[in-house]
Design an enzyme around this catalytic site. Structure first.
Site, PDB file in Angstrom:
ATOM      1  N   THR A   1     -14.363  36.801  42.509  1.00 33.65           N
ATOM      2  CA  THR A   1     -13.538  37.395  41.204  1.00 33.65           C
ATOM      3  C   THR A   1     -14.460  37.382  40.238  1.00 33.65           C
ATOM      4  O   THR A   1     -15.111  36.702  39.775  1.00 33.65           O
ATOM      5  CB  THR A   1     -12.245  36.492  41.259  1.00 33.65           C
TER       6      THR A   1
ATOM      7  N   ARG B   1      -2.668  40.420  51.948  1.00 33.07           N
ATOM      8  CA  ARG B   1      -2.869  39.254  51.370  1.00 33.07           C
ATOM      9  C   ARG B   1      -3.266  39.413  50.119  1.00 33.07           C
ATOM     10  O   ARG B   1      -4.002  40.111  49.467  1.00 33.07           O
ATOM     11  CB  ARG B   1      -4.043  38.339  52.044  1.00 33.07           C
ATOM     12  N   VAL B   2      -2.518  38.616  49.079  1.00 31.16           N
ATOM     13  CA  VAL B   2      -2.707  38.467  47.439  1.00 31.16           C
ATOM     14  C   VAL B   2      -3.175  37.173  47.182  1.00 31.16           C
ATOM     15  O   VAL B   2      -2.461  36.124  47.727  1.00 31.16           O
ATOM     16  CB  VAL B   2      -1.373  38.997  46.948  1.00 31.16           C
ATOM     17  N   GLY B   3      -4.105  37.148  46.607  1.00 30.30           N
ATOM     18  CA  GLY B   3      -4.637  35.793  45.923  1.00 30.30           C
ATOM     19  C   GLY B   3      -4.177  35.407  44.577  1.00 30.30           C
ATOM     20  O   GLY B   3      -2.991  35.841  44.121  1.00 30.30           O
ATOM     21  N   ASP B   4      -4.675  34.681  44.038  1.00 26.71           N
ATOM     22  CA  ASP B   4      -4.136  33.871  42.500  1.00 26.71           C
ATOM     23  C   ASP B   4      -4.411  34.967  41.490  1.00 26.71           C
ATOM     24  O   ASP B   4      -3.924  34.798  40.605  1.00 26.71           O
ATOM     25  CB  ASP B   4      -4.959  32.597  42.436  1.00 26.71           C
TER      26      ASP B   4
ATOM     27  N   THR C   1     -11.521  31.483  39.311  1.00 31.01           N
ATOM     28  CA  THR C   1     -12.127  32.040  40.376  1.00 31.01           C
ATOM     29  C   THR C   1     -12.305  31.014  41.636  1.00 31.01           C
ATOM     30  O   THR C   1     -12.561  29.607  41.263  1.00 31.01           O
ATOM     31  CB  THR C   1     -13.558  32.810  40.239  1.00 31.01           C
ATOM     32  N   GLY C   2     -11.926  31.412  43.011  1.00 34.28           N
ATOM     33  CA  GLY C   2     -12.153  30.518  44.061  1.00 34.28           C
ATOM     34  C   GLY C   2     -11.190  30.712  45.069  1.00 34.28           C
ATOM     35  O   GLY C   2     -10.638  31.514  45.347  1.00 34.28           O
ATOM     36  N   THR C   3     -10.838  29.611  45.676  1.00 33.21           N
ATOM     37  CA  THR C   3      -9.834  29.651  47.091  1.00 33.21           C
ATOM     38  C   THR C   3      -8.471  30.052  46.578  1.00 33.21           C
ATOM     39  O   THR C   3      -7.772  28.942  46.456  1.00 33.21           O
ATOM     40  CB  THR C   3     -10.003  28.393  47.907  1.00 33.21           C
ATOM     41  N   GLY C   4      -8.251  31.396  46.436  1.00 37.42           N
ATOM     42  CA  GLY C   4      -6.922  31.719  45.778  1.00 37.42           C
ATOM     43  C   GLY C   4      -5.732  30.854  46.205  1.00 37.42           C
ATOM     44  O   GLY C   4      -4.971  30.645  45.417  1.00 37.42           O
TER      45      GLY C   4
HETATM   46  N1  ASP Z   1      -9.623  33.896  43.731  1.00 40.01           N
HETATM   47  C1  ASP Z   1      -9.840  35.131  44.454  1.00 40.01           C
HETATM   48  C2  ASP Z   1      -8.661  35.158  45.640  1.00 40.01           C
HETATM   49  O1  ASP Z   1      -8.140  34.393  46.184  1.00 40.01           O
HETATM   50  C3  ASP Z   1     -11.309  35.075  45.066  1.00 40.01           C
HETATM   51  C4  ASP Z   1     -12.210  35.012  44.161  1.00 40.01           C
HETATM   52  O2  ASP Z   1     -12.110  34.190  43.406  1.00 40.01           O
HETATM   53  O3  ASP Z   1     -13.262  35.453  44.650  1.00 40.01           O
HETATM   54  O4  ASP Z   1      -8.587  36.620  45.753  1.00 40.01           O
END
Ligand code: ASP
Length: 326
Positions: free
Chosen positions: A193, A221-224, A244-247
């Site tokens: 992200t 799928r939608v993330g954070d 940014t990370g594991t949404g």
């Molecule tokens: N946080 C983002 C998501 O889960 C992914 C990312 O940060 O790369 O969509």
């Protein structure tokens, strides 16, 4: 009078020692620096925090090195689904879109939603239609595709078809003599992200985040990133945050808002609040990644619990500071 400042990230993840050429590293640092300089210029000319984060995220989206806009990752079906959000700390107005595949700059669509719509969040076809109505540039979905990302999808599908990129062990591929991912953070263990946060001379805060999500994610799928409070949050009372990370884990921890809530209700400093979310709370459910945050006094926090995070900040009148690893 506050010294305006902007901070950005371009994703967090694990280090790929095999791919860590000094040239490649420099390419990332240069990109971060020039994008920071552009955001800094907006603030230096008396521009708003909102304009500064919009400009920085637009440039990050256009840069193929980062997973947002051009260079976004692929879903398991080989398509793109882009998400973005923006929030104005002065008014708490916000706008977000998810699951678009034709809007060239998702951050512009989020901003239009914030400014011109009575709603906050649009998804899929409706979001595309709204962007079109607002006169935003639409592109063929192939615009977002790059060879590097396609290879990344094929590699993940070949090696661990059931996994999304987050669980993928890029180093194992290298050990088996397969091509190493081509950027300093292991492309297969990186969360890509992009985001920006800023405070302007008026003391107004803003945050924006944009992403292609995670490689091999399930369609829909939608993330954070586009969720206000999870991946993006701004309030003049406290801080502006982009994650940014594991949404999935950032959603469950309401990560961005947690930083603001600790400041508002417990009087925590920006740094203490951000560190607690990233180093104490997220790890309890296996959450990996980081965030960038600024507060109304111009303090900056850039914590992450992975090996690296593309990041930097720039205060008006000072040279931008950039980094990848710890
Ligand atoms: N946080 C983002 C998501 O889960 C992914 C990312 O940060 O790369 O969509």
């Amino acid at each position: 009078m506050i010294q305006p400042v902007i901070a950005i990230h371009g994703g967090a993840g694990a280090m790929s020692r095999a791919a860590m050429s000094p040239e490649k590293e420099q390419e990332y640092l240069d990109a971060l620096e020039s994008i920071l300089a552009a955001g800094q210029a907006v603030l230096a000319q008396g521009g708003s925090a909102l304009d500064a984060v919009t400009e920085a995220v637009r440039l990050l989206e256009d840069c193929p090195l980062f997973n947002a806009g051009h260079g976004a990752v692929f879903t398991s079906a080989g398509t793109h689904e882009l998400d973005a959000a923006i929030m104005d700390g002065a008014t708490l107005r916000s706008g977000a879109i998810a699951g678009v595949h034709r809007v060239r700059n998702p951050v512009f669509a989020a901003r239009k939603v914030m400014e011109n719509s009575k709603h906050v969040f649009f998804v899929g076809e409706g979001a595309e239609a709204y962007a079109k109505e607002e006169g935003l540039e639409l592109v063929d979905p192939s615009y977002f595709s790059t060879e590097a990302r396609r290879e990344q999808l094929l590699r993940v599908q070949r090696e661990t078809p059931e996994a999304a990129v987050l669980d993928h062990d890029g180093q194992a591929l290298v050990a088996r003599g397969q091509p190493a991912p081509a950027d300093p953070l292991d492309a297969d263990k990186k969360f890509g992200t992009v985001g920006a946060v800023a405070v302007d001379a008026q003391g107004n805060l803003a945050a924006a985040t944009s992403t292609g999500g995670i490689t091999n994610k399930q369609v829909g799928r939608v993330g954070d990133a586009p969720l206000i409070g999870a991946g993006t949050y701004a309030s003049n009372k406290t801080c502006a945050v982009s994650t940014t990370g594991t949404g999935e884990m950032f959603i469950r921890m309401v990560a961005a808002y947690d930083v603001a809530a600790q400041m508002e209700y417990c009087g925590a400093t920006l740094e203490a609040a951000a560190d607690r979310v990233v180093h104490e709370k997220l790890p309890t459910i296996g959450g990996k990644g980081g965030l960038v945050a600024v507060d109304a006094q111009g303090n900056v926090a850039l914590p992450f619990n992975t090996e690296g995070m593309y990041r930097g900040y720039a205060r008006v009148g000072e040279k931008p500071v950039t980094a990848i690893y710890r």
